[in-house]
Design a protein around this motif. Structure first.
Motif, short mmCIF file in Angstrom:
data_model
loop_
_atom_site.label_atom_id
_atom_site.label_comp_id
_atom_site.label_asym_id
_atom_site.label_seq_id
_atom_site.Cartn_x
_atom_site.Cartn_y
_atom_site.Cartn_z
N SER A 19 16.93 6.67 11.71
CA SER A 19 15.65 7.30 11.42
C SER A 19 15.13 6.84 10.06
N ILE A 20 13.84 7.00 9.86
CA ILE A 20 13.23 6.63 8.59
C ILE A 20 13.63 7.63 7.51
N ARG A 21 13.98 7.10 6.35
CA ARG A 21 14.22 7.94 5.18
C ARG A 21 13.27 7.48 4.08
N ILE A 22 12.67 8.43 3.38
CA ILE A 22 11.65 8.12 2.39
C ILE A 22 12.09 8.60 1.01
N HIS A 23 11.98 7.71 0.02
CA HIS A 23 12.22 8.07 -1.37
C HIS A 23 10.89 7.97 -2.12
N LEU B 63 9.70 4.19 -1.27
CA LEU B 63 10.73 3.30 -0.73
C LEU B 63 11.14 3.87 0.61
N ILE B 64 10.99 3.07 1.65
CA ILE B 64 11.26 3.51 3.02
C ILE B 64 12.48 2.77 3.55
N GLU B 65 13.49 3.53 3.92
CA GLU B 65 14.63 2.96 4.61
C GLU B 65 14.33 3.00 6.10
N ALA B 66 14.16 1.85 6.70
CA ALA B 66 13.77 1.76 8.11
C ALA B 66 14.65 0.74 8.81
N PRO B 67 14.72 0.81 10.13
CA PRO B 67 15.44 -0.23 10.86
C PRO B 67 14.88 -1.61 10.51
N GLY B 68 15.73 -2.52 10.11
CA GLY B 68 15.27 -3.86 9.77
C GLY B 68 15.14 -4.11 8.28
N GLY B 69 15.36 -3.09 7.45
CA GLY B 69 15.29 -3.33 6.02
C GLY B 69 14.49 -2.30 5.27
N LEU B 70 14.40 -2.51 3.96
CA LEU B 70 13.66 -1.61 3.09
C LEU B 70 12.20 -2.03 3.01
N ILE B 71 11.33 -1.04 2.88
CA ILE B 71 9.90 -1.27 2.75
C ILE B 71 9.41 -0.51 1.53
N LEU B 72 8.68 -1.20 0.65
CA LEU B 72 8.05 -0.56 -0.50
C LEU B 72 6.57 -0.36 -0.21
N GLY C 264 6.64 -5.29 15.09
CA GLY C 264 8.01 -5.60 15.44
C GLY C 264 9.05 -4.88 14.62
N LEU C 265 8.63 -4.25 13.52
CA LEU C 265 9.61 -3.56 12.68
C LEU C 265 9.55 -2.06 12.87
N SER C 266 8.38 -1.47 12.71
CA SER C 266 8.25 -0.03 12.88
C SER C 266 6.84 0.31 13.34
N LYS D 53 5.12 7.80 9.39
CA LYS D 53 5.51 8.94 10.21
C LYS D 53 7.00 9.20 10.05
N GLN D 54 7.31 10.44 9.73
CA GLN D 54 8.70 10.86 9.60
C GLN D 54 8.88 12.12 10.43
N GLY D 55 9.64 12.00 11.50
CA GLY D 55 9.76 13.11 12.42
C GLY D 55 8.44 13.34 13.13
N GLU D 56 7.95 14.56 13.06
CA GLU D 56 6.70 14.90 13.73
C GLU D 56 5.50 14.88 12.79
N ARG D 57 5.72 14.59 11.52
CA ARG D 57 4.64 14.64 10.55
C ARG D 57 4.35 13.26 9.98
N TRP D 58 3.11 13.10 9.52
CA TRP D 58 2.69 11.88 8.85
C TRP D 58 2.55 12.14 7.35
N LEU D 59 2.92 11.15 6.54
CA LEU D 59 2.59 11.10 5.13
C LEU D 59 1.53 10.02 4.94
N LEU D 60 0.48 10.33 4.22
CA LEU D 60 -0.54 9.33 3.93
C LEU D 60 -0.61 9.09 2.43
N HIS D 61 -0.15 7.91 2.03
CA HIS D 61 -0.28 7.47 0.64
C HIS D 61 -1.72 6.96 0.49
N CYS D 62 -2.51 7.67 -0.28
CA CYS D 62 -3.95 7.37 -0.37
C CYS D 62 -4.29 6.40 -1.50
#
Length: 278
Positions: A2-6, A40-49, A175-177, A198-207
């Motif tokens: 699952s996605i983890r967000i820092h 910082l997003i931990e997602a399948p396939g690597g880290l995403i900033l 292809g990644l998420s 999207k994390q679980g059932e909710r969305w975070l929007l970085h504006c």
């Protein structure tokens, strides 16, 4: 996996006019600060900033990398421990683990850390890269070409028009998420975007810099005078900025159970999310 967000602060600033920029709910004598809120997003396939804030090279050479005006006006802390690179290493990762970076825009306090992750693909909305490459006379001093001397691996995205709560959206990393989207929010710059995760059932929007103060997306906006004037003065597309700000406010009020919004520089919003990391 699952996605983890820092939530990372990659650049504390204490502006020269701090009492005008960031008074906290009317406490005009409280020392103000701004942050550079990155993800910082931990997602399948690597880290995403999502954005990079100020980087190690900006701290090494602030006058050369940040120019003559920015440091004395915004008074950045210039602390290696606040760089995305340091914080990622503290979490047990390497710079090479960051496979993708999604930029809201290319202002110096959002893109300075790109050179700390030279192997990452950098995802950007097409009008933003065009503005960087051809800034025109009025914008030449806004962007810092030296921050891009390492020649980032740009991945350019065009508007696709897929609906996301009434906004156009772009699948940021095919292809990644499927749960990371670029949301065009032009105005602050010509290719400014939000980044929805999207994390679980909710969305975070970085504006990004679509707004500066947390009250701007509430029923009773109470925006510090300096912040309001700065937003107006720096906007590349003023009418589009106002339009998208209104749309974000409507989104926050109408879909609070589905979407959480935050901007890049508001310390109140950063404190809301930062502890503990999610």
């Amino acid at each position: 996996m699952s996605i983890r967000i820092h939530h990372l602060n990659c650049g504390t600033m204490c502006p020269l006019c701090d009492r005008l920029m960031n008074n906290q709910d009317g406490q005009i004598f409280k020392k103000g600060k701004l942050v550079c809120h990155c993800l910082l997003i931990e997602a399948p396939g690597g880290l995403i900033l999502v954005d990079t804030g100020l980087g190690t090279h900006d701290i090494d050479q602030p006058r050369k990398r940040l120019g003559l005006a920015y440091p004395p006006i915004f008074q950045p802390r210039l602390d290696y421990q606040e760089t995305a690179l340091h914080q990622i290493q503290q979490l047990g990762f390497r710079a090479s683990d960051v496979r993708h970076i999604a930029l809201t825009h290319v202002d110096l306090d959002h893109a300075g850390g790109l050179s700390d992750f030279p192997q990452a693909q950098v995802h950007i909305f097409k009008p933003e890269l065009e503005q960087l490459l051809n800034p025109g006379f009025r914008k030449k001093n806004r962007f810092r070409p030296i921050q891009f001397d390492h020649q980032p691996d740009w991945v350019v995205h065009e508007e696709q028009g897929e609906n996301w709560f009434g906004f156009s959206s772009i699948r940021a990393i095919p292809g990644l998420s499927p749960d990371i989207l670029l949301i065009p929010l032009v105005g602050h710059t010509r290719g400014h975007t939000g980044v929805a995760v999207k994390q679980g059932e909710r969305w975070l929007l970085h504006c990004g810099d679509a707004y500066y103060h947390h009250s701007q997306v509430t029923e009773n906006p109470r925006v510090p005078f300096g912040s309001m004037m700065f937003q107006k003065g720096i906007a590349s597309l003023p009418s589009e900025r106002v339009r998208n700000l209104q749309r974000l406010r409507e989104l926050a009020l109408s879909h609070a159970d589905e979407v959480s919004l935050f901007s890049s520089h508001d310390p109140v919003e950063f404190d809301r999310y930062a502890a503990p990391s999610r």
